[in-house]
Motif scaffolding. Sequence first.
Motif, PDB file in Angstrom:
ATOM      1  N   SER A  24      22.386 -28.401   0.948  1.00 59.45           N
ATOM      2  CA  SER A  24      23.438 -28.703  -0.027  1.00 59.45           C
ATOM      3  C   SER A  24      23.460 -27.684  -1.155  1.00 59.45           C
ATOM      4  O   SER A  24      24.530 -27.246  -1.584  1.00 59.45           O
ATOM      5  CB  SER A  24      23.247 -30.107  -0.610  1.00 59.45           C
ATOM      6  N   ALA A  25      22.270 -27.300  -1.635  1.00 59.18           N
ATOM      7  CA  ALA A  25      22.192 -26.321  -2.722  1.00 59.18           C
ATOM      8  C   ALA A  25      22.713 -24.965  -2.254  1.00 59.18           C
ATOM      9  O   ALA A  25      23.450 -24.294  -2.985  1.00 59.18           O
ATOM     10  CB  ALA A  25      20.758 -26.202  -3.227  1.00 59.18           C
ATOM     11  N   LYS A  28      26.509 -25.092  -2.013  1.00 59.43           N
ATOM     12  CA  LYS A  28      27.141 -25.013  -3.329  1.00 59.43           C
ATOM     13  C   LYS A  28      27.116 -23.583  -3.858  1.00 59.43           C
ATOM     14  O   LYS A  28      28.114 -23.102  -4.404  1.00 59.43           O
ATOM     15  CB  LYS A  28      26.422 -25.939  -4.299  1.00 59.43           C
ATOM     16  N   GLU A  29      26.003 -22.881  -3.684  1.00 58.68           N
ATOM     17  CA  GLU A  29      25.862 -21.502  -4.171  1.00 58.68           C
ATOM     18  C   GLU A  29      26.840 -20.540  -3.505  1.00 58.68           C
ATOM     19  O   GLU A  29      27.321 -19.608  -4.150  1.00 58.68           O
ATOM     20  CB  GLU A  29      24.439 -20.997  -3.937  1.00 58.68           C
ATOM     21  N   GLY A  31      29.685 -21.536  -1.778  1.00 61.68           N
ATOM     22  CA  GLY A  31      31.051 -22.053  -1.764  1.00 61.68           C
ATOM     23  C   GLY A  31      31.539 -22.589  -0.432  1.00 61.68           C
ATOM     24  O   GLY A  31      32.716 -22.419  -0.096  1.00 61.68           O
ATOM     25  N   THR A  33      30.737 -26.019   2.667  1.00 59.32           N
ATOM     26  CA  THR A  33      30.208 -27.380   2.784  1.00 59.32           C
ATOM     27  C   THR A  33      28.809 -27.363   3.404  1.00 59.32           C
ATOM     28  O   THR A  33      28.406 -26.387   4.046  1.00 59.32           O
ATOM     29  CB  THR A  33      31.104 -28.252   3.680  1.00 59.32           C
ATOM     30  N   ARG A  34      28.088 -28.442   3.222  1.00 54.31           N
ATOM     31  CA  ARG A  34      26.766 -28.585   3.826  1.00 54.31           C
ATOM     32  C   ARG A  34      26.876 -28.518   5.348  1.00 54.31           C
ATOM     33  O   ARG A  34      26.029 -27.941   6.021  1.00 54.31           O
ATOM     34  CB  ARG A  34      26.136 -29.912   3.400  1.00 54.31           C
TER      35      ARG A  34
END
Length: 72
Positions: A24-25, A28-29, A31, A33-34
């Motif tokens: 997830s991180a 997010k970094e 741009g 989705t997981r």
Amino acid sequence: MAKRPPITNRVRELREQYGQMSQSALAKEIGVTRQTVIAIEQGKYSPSLESAFRIARLFGVGLEDVFGWEED
């Protein structure tokens, strides 16, 4: 059944070396989705060139240190 792309990667290995970063991180970094990170790690999806550069830069390595080409 779809054929896997001939691109290999070390995303999971690098993510785990980078302070046990979660999927997830990482998503997010860079741009995405997981689910996209999961598919990249499993070799079911080749990231866009932009995402590939973002992953390499995040881990401070070159593209070829993250991604490789598997010959037939």
